[in-house]
Scaffold this motif. Structure first.
Motif, PDB file in Angstrom:
ATOM      1  N   ARG A  38       0.824  -1.213   0.000  1.00  0.00           N
ATOM      2  CA  ARG A  38       0.000   0.000   0.000  1.00  0.00           C
ATOM      3  C   ARG A  38       0.862   1.269   0.000  1.00  0.00           C
ATOM      4  N   SER A  84      -2.065   6.368  -4.613  1.00  0.00           N
ATOM      5  CA  SER A  84      -3.507   6.321  -4.335  1.00  0.00           C
ATOM      6  C   SER A  84      -4.270   7.498  -4.929  1.00  0.00           C
ATOM      7  N   LYS A  85      -3.573   8.506  -5.419  1.00  0.00           N
ATOM      8  CA  LYS A  85      -4.263   9.668  -5.995  1.00  0.00           C
ATOM      9  C   LYS A  85      -4.525   9.516  -7.491  1.00  0.00           C
ATOM     10  N   TYR A 126      -6.941   4.293  -9.396  1.00  0.00           N
ATOM     11  CA  TYR A 126      -7.017   3.774  -8.031  1.00  0.00           C
ATOM     12  C   TYR A 126      -8.458   3.873  -7.525  1.00  0.00           C
ATOM     13  N   GLN A 127      -9.062   5.024  -7.744  1.00  0.00           N
ATOM     14  CA  GLN A 127     -10.448   5.233  -7.316  1.00  0.00           C
ATOM     15  C   GLN A 127     -11.401   4.377  -8.151  1.00  0.00           C
ATOM     16  N   GLN A 137     -11.500   0.975  -7.018  1.00  0.00           N
ATOM     17  CA  GLN A 137     -11.893   0.882  -5.606  1.00  0.00           C
ATOM     18  C   GLN A 137     -10.853   0.104  -4.792  1.00  0.00           C
ATOM     19  N   ASP A 167      -9.123   1.039  -2.241  1.00  0.00           N
ATOM     20  CA  ASP A 167      -9.033   1.299  -0.798  1.00  0.00           C
ATOM     21  C   ASP A 167      -9.247   0.031   0.020  1.00  0.00           C
ATOM     22  N   ALA A 168     -10.104  -0.845  -0.458  1.00  0.00           N
ATOM     23  CA  ALA A 168     -10.433  -2.070   0.279  1.00  0.00           C
ATOM     24  C   ALA A 168      -9.613  -3.284  -0.169  1.00  0.00           C
ATOM     25  N   LEU A 227      -3.777  -5.362  -4.759  1.00  0.00           N
ATOM     26  CA  LEU A 227      -2.971  -4.191  -5.117  1.00  0.00           C
ATOM     27  C   LEU A 227      -1.860  -4.562  -6.099  1.00  0.00           C
TER      28      LEU A 227
END
Length: 116
Positions: free
Chosen positions: A58, A63-64, A68-69, A72, A74-75, A81
């Motif tokens: 991570r 992450s920006k 990445y968004q 999804q 984040d989870a 990853l």
């Protein structure tokens, strides 16, 4: 005497990556340049690079980035990853530098001084 060897995982569009390359050269090191967006690393190569740096997966991710968004992440766990970075190399933070003394993510640029 030969100059120390190094490899930089480089994105020429990234100012931090360019500054790191300049710093290496200022110290007499002409590194092997791996343009990882043009020649993506395999999942095992990514895992080895990140592990050698002492970072978590991570911590090695950008992450920006929009992707990445969209994915999804984040989870996501480490496996998810790594798979995402292998498919979308823009997610790999940069620049990573390896030398005989170790591997570092050169953020800030001066982190590379630890291994040259």
């Amino acid at each position: 005497m030969t100059s120390p060897t190094a490899t930089i995982y480089h994105n020429s569009r990234c100012s931090t990556s360019r500054k790191t390359l300049e710093l290496l050269r200022a110290h007499g090191i002409e590194p092997t340049i791996v343009e990882y967006l043009k020649t993506p690393l395999t999942r095992p190569q990514l895992q080895a690079l990140i592990s050698a740096s002492g970072l978590s997966v991570r911590e090695a991710i950008r992450s920006k980035e929009t992707i990445y968004q969209e994915l999804q992440l984040d989870a996501a766990n480490d496996e998810g990853l790594l798979n995402a970075v292998a498919t979308h190399p823009v997610l790999l933070n940069r620049p990573f530098v390896t030398t005989a003394k170790g591997t570092r993510l050169a953020r800030p640029v001066e982190k590379v001084l630890e291994i040259i």
